[in-house]
Write a protein that holds these residues in place. Structure first.
Motif, PDB file in Angstrom:
ATOM      1  N   LEU A  58       0.841  -1.193   0.000  1.00 46.57           N
ATOM      2  CA  LEU A  58       0.000   0.000   0.000  1.00 46.57           C
ATOM      3  C   LEU A  58       0.876   1.243   0.000  1.00 46.57           C
ATOM      4  O   LEU A  58       1.777   1.368   0.839  1.00 46.57           O
ATOM      5  CB  LEU A  58      -0.898   0.007   1.249  1.00 46.57           C
ATOM      6  CG  LEU A  58      -1.726   1.262   1.496  1.00 46.57           C
ATOM      7  CD1 LEU A  58      -2.789   1.437   0.419  1.00 46.57           C
ATOM      8  CD2 LEU A  58      -2.366   1.196   2.881  1.00 46.57           C
ATOM      9  N   CYS A  59       0.618   2.173  -0.923  1.00 43.47           N
ATOM     10  CA  CYS A  59       1.331   3.449  -0.956  1.00 43.47           C
ATOM     11  C   CYS A  59       0.707   4.376   0.081  1.00 43.47           C
ATOM     12  O   CYS A  59      -0.495   4.645   0.036  1.00 43.47           O
ATOM     13  CB  CYS A  59       1.254   4.068  -2.343  1.00 43.47           C
ATOM     14  SG  CYS A  59       2.095   5.658  -2.467  1.00 43.47           S
ATOM     15  N   VAL A  60       1.516   4.870   1.031  1.00 41.32           N
ATOM     16  CA  VAL A  60       1.009   5.743   2.092  1.00 41.32           C
ATOM     17  C   VAL A  60       1.521   7.173   1.986  1.00 41.32           C
ATOM     18  O   VAL A  60       1.003   8.075   2.640  1.00 41.32           O
ATOM     19  CB  VAL A  60       1.321   5.159   3.489  1.00 41.32           C
ATOM     20  CG1 VAL A  60       0.574   3.848   3.694  1.00 41.32           C
ATOM     21  CG2 VAL A  60       2.818   4.972   3.679  1.00 41.32           C
ATOM     22  N   ALA A  61       2.539   7.406   1.171  1.00 39.23           N
ATOM     23  CA  ALA A  61       3.087   8.741   0.906  1.00 39.23           C
ATOM     24  C   ALA A  61       3.978   8.603  -0.332  1.00 39.23           C
ATOM     25  O   ALA A  61       4.254   7.481  -0.781  1.00 39.23           O
ATOM     26  CB  ALA A  61       3.882   9.260   2.093  1.00 39.23           C
ATOM     27  N   THR A  62       4.443   9.711  -0.862  1.00 37.78           N
ATOM     28  CA  THR A  62       5.318   9.651  -2.028  1.00 37.78           C
ATOM     29  C   THR A  62       6.530   8.770  -1.725  1.00 37.78           C
ATOM     30  O   THR A  62       7.237   9.005  -0.745  1.00 37.78           O
ATOM     31  CB  THR A  62       5.783  11.068  -2.429  1.00 37.78           C
ATOM     32  OG1 THR A  62       4.628  11.862  -2.705  1.00 37.78           O
ATOM     33  CG2 THR A  62       6.678  11.027  -3.659  1.00 37.78           C
ATOM     34  N   ASP A  63       6.718   7.738  -2.535  1.00 38.74           N
ATOM     35  CA  ASP A  63       7.832   6.788  -2.388  1.00 38.74           C
ATOM     36  C   ASP A  63       7.890   6.117  -1.022  1.00 38.74           C
ATOM     37  O   ASP A  63       8.949   5.672  -0.576  1.00 38.74           O
ATOM     38  CB  ASP A  63       9.184   7.458  -2.699  1.00 38.74           C
ATOM     39  CG  ASP A  63       9.310   7.832  -4.166  1.00 38.74           C
ATOM     40  OD1 ASP A  63       8.668   7.176  -5.007  1.00 38.74           O
ATOM     41  OD2 ASP A  63      10.050   8.790  -4.464  1.00 38.74           O
ATOM     42  N   THR A  64       6.747   6.013  -0.350  1.00 39.31           N
ATOM     43  CA  THR A  64       6.674   5.338   0.949  1.00 39.31           C
ATOM     44  C   THR A  64       5.533   4.342   0.911  1.00 39.31           C
ATOM     45  O   THR A  64       4.393   4.697   0.592  1.00 39.31           O
ATOM     46  CB  THR A  64       6.465   6.342   2.101  1.00 39.31           C
ATOM     47  OG1 THR A  64       7.511   7.314   2.052  1.00 39.31           O
ATOM     48  CG2 THR A  64       6.484   5.641   3.450  1.00 39.31           C
ATOM     49  N   TYR A  65       5.841   3.093   1.244  1.00 36.85           N
ATOM     50  CA  TYR A  65       4.892   1.989   1.134  1.00 36.85           C
ATOM     51  C   TYR A  65       4.905   1.167   2.406  1.00 36.85           C
ATOM     52  O   TYR A  65       5.893   1.147   3.139  1.00 36.85           O
ATOM     53  CB  TYR A  65       5.274   1.085  -0.054  1.00 36.85           C
ATOM     54  CG  TYR A  65       5.259   1.811  -1.385  1.00 36.85           C
ATOM     55  CD1 TYR A  65       4.160   1.715  -2.216  1.00 36.85           C
ATOM     56  CD2 TYR A  65       6.338   2.583  -1.786  1.00 36.85           C
ATOM     57  CE1 TYR A  65       4.136   2.380  -3.445  1.00 36.85           C
ATOM     58  CE2 TYR A  65       6.327   3.252  -3.006  1.00 36.85           C
ATOM     59  CZ  TYR A  65       5.234   3.147  -3.820  1.00 36.85           C
ATOM     60  OH  TYR A  65       5.185   3.804  -5.016  1.00 36.85           O
ATOM     61  N   VAL A  66       3.801   0.457   2.653  1.00 36.67           N
ATOM     62  CA  VAL A  66       3.705  -0.510   3.747  1.00 36.67           C
ATOM     63  C   VAL A  66       3.323  -1.839   3.112  1.00 36.67           C
ATOM     64  O   VAL A  66       2.467  -1.890   2.218  1.00 36.67           O
ATOM     65  CB  VAL A  66       2.637  -0.071   4.785  1.00 36.67           C
ATOM     66  CG1 VAL A  66       2.443  -1.152   5.831  1.00 36.67           C
ATOM     67  CG2 VAL A  66       3.033   1.237   5.433  1.00 36.67           C
ATOM     68  N   ILE A  67       3.956  -2.906   3.580  1.00 39.55           N
ATOM     69  CA  ILE A  67       3.656  -4.243   3.068  1.00 39.55           C
ATOM     70  C   ILE A  67       3.171  -5.121   4.209  1.00 39.55           C
ATOM     71  O   ILE A  67       3.688  -5.050   5.324  1.00 39.55           O
ATOM     72  CB  ILE A  67       4.889  -4.855   2.351  1.00 39.55           C
ATOM     73  CG1 ILE A  67       4.515  -6.154   1.647  1.00 39.55           C
ATOM     74  CG2 ILE A  67       6.056  -5.016   3.303  1.00 39.55           C
ATOM     75  CD1 ILE A  67       5.592  -6.646   0.691  1.00 39.55           C
ATOM     76  N   THR A  68       2.169  -5.924   3.923  1.00 39.78           N
ATOM     77  CA  THR A  68       1.621  -6.845   4.902  1.00 39.78           C
ATOM     78  C   THR A  68       1.194  -8.117   4.181  1.00 39.78           C
ATOM     79  O   THR A  68       0.926  -8.076   2.975  1.00 39.78           O
ATOM     80  CB  THR A  68       0.429  -6.220   5.658  1.00 39.78           C
ATOM     81  OG1 THR A  68       0.025  -7.098   6.703  1.00 39.78           O
ATOM     82  CG2 THR A  68      -0.746  -5.932   4.755  1.00 39.78           C
ATOM     83  N   GLY A  69       1.144  -9.228   4.900  1.00 39.11           N
ATOM     84  CA  GLY A  69       0.692 -10.443   4.259  1.00 39.11           C
ATOM     85  C   GLY A  69       1.083 -11.707   5.008  1.00 39.11           C
ATOM     86  O   GLY A  69       1.645 -11.657   6.092  1.00 39.11           O
ATOM     87  N   ALA A  70       0.783 -12.827   4.372  1.00 37.18           N
ATOM     88  CA  ALA A  70       1.096 -14.153   4.923  1.00 37.18           C
ATOM     89  C   ALA A  70       2.327 -14.705   4.200  1.00 37.18           C
ATOM     90  O   ALA A  70       2.420 -14.591   2.979  1.00 37.18           O
ATOM     91  CB  ALA A  70      -0.088 -15.086   4.739  1.00 37.18           C
ATOM     92  N   GLY A  71       3.249 -15.271   4.960  1.00 43.61           N
ATOM     93  CA  GLY A  71       4.473 -15.801   4.385  1.00 43.61           C
ATOM     94  C   GLY A  71       5.482 -14.707   4.086  1.00 43.61           C
ATOM     95  O   GLY A  71       6.361 -14.866   3.255  1.00 43.61           O
ATOM     96  N   LEU A  72       5.363 -13.600   4.789  1.00 46.62           N
ATOM     97  CA  LEU A  72       6.194 -12.418   4.522  1.00 46.62           C
ATOM     98  C   LEU A  72       7.180 -12.211   5.647  1.00 46.62           C
ATOM     99  O   LEU A  72       6.866 -12.301   6.829  1.00 46.62           O
ATOM    100  CB  LEU A  72       5.274 -11.195   4.415  1.00 46.62           C
ATOM    101  CG  LEU A  72       5.882  -9.868   3.992  1.00 46.62           C
ATOM    102  CD1 LEU A  72       6.442  -9.957   2.583  1.00 46.62           C
ATOM    103  CD2 LEU A  72       4.815  -8.782   4.061  1.00 46.62           C
ATOM    104  N   SER A  73       8.422 -11.951   5.296  1.00 49.92           N
ATOM    105  CA  SER A  73       9.446 -11.619   6.304  1.00 49.92           C
ATOM    106  C   SER A  73      10.372 -10.570   5.736  1.00 49.92           C
ATOM    107  O   SER A  73      10.297 -10.202   4.594  1.00 49.92           O
ATOM    108  CB  SER A  73      10.229 -12.864   6.720  1.00 49.92           C
ATOM    109  OG  SER A  73      10.859 -13.454   5.617  1.00 49.92           O
TER     110      SER A  73
END
Length: 159
Positions: free
Chosen positions: A144-159
């Motif tokens: 998810l893009c939350v600001a210019t060139d700033t993202y958050v990632i979430t999910g299953a099987g993610l490290s």
């Protein structure tokens, strides 16, 4: 009466149409009204359909696919099935609120890297940790893009 019924007030413009629409009188009014400031029809009740619901992007119940190995703005709202790594960089140019879902379409032991280049990619479960991410086989992650060139990632099987 067959056909459309047209009402014109003071010349046909969006401004004169503002607030116009249909009101069905009942225990409470049921309305469909035009709002010029948002360039949209506003319904005060739910809309139910027995058919497909679509908008300018297509079927709203289907997440379209992309096959890019480097994310681009056109990938927003899509899903990408990968069997090799994927990159998100400053050229991706997502708008705030844009998101993409990544699926590692491989079995156990086939981890893939989501490479972050020239951007900040925070892990949702640890707000201080940013950088490249690993997605395990059959893992699913949303970026998810939350600001210019700033993202958050979430999910299953993610490290």
């Amino acid at each position: 009466t067959l056909g459309a019924i047209t009402f014109t007030v003071g010349g046909a413009t969006d401004v004169t149409a503002n607030g116009g629409g249909i009101t069905l009188k009942g225990g409470s009014d049921k309305t469909i009204l035009w709002t010029d400031s948002t360039d949209s029809w506003d319904f005060n009740q739910d809309i139910k359909t027995s058919g497909t619901v679509t908008d300018s992007e297509g079927n709203v119940r289907n997440i379209p696919a992309s096959t890019n190995s480097t994310l681009v703005a056109a990938d927003a709202g899509k899903h990408i099935s990968i069997t090799a790594g994927i990159t998100i960089n400053a050229s991706t140019d997502f708008a705030i609120g844009d998101a993409v879902t990544i699926f590692n379409n491989q079995g156990d032991g086939n981890d893939e890297t989501i490479t972050a280049t020239g951007i900040t990619l925070y892990l949702a479960s640890d707000a201080t940790e940013s950088g490249n991410r690993t997605l395990s086989g059959r893992g699913v992650a949303t970026i998810l893009c939350v600001a210019t060139d700033t993202y958050v990632i979430t999910g299953a099987g993610l490290s």
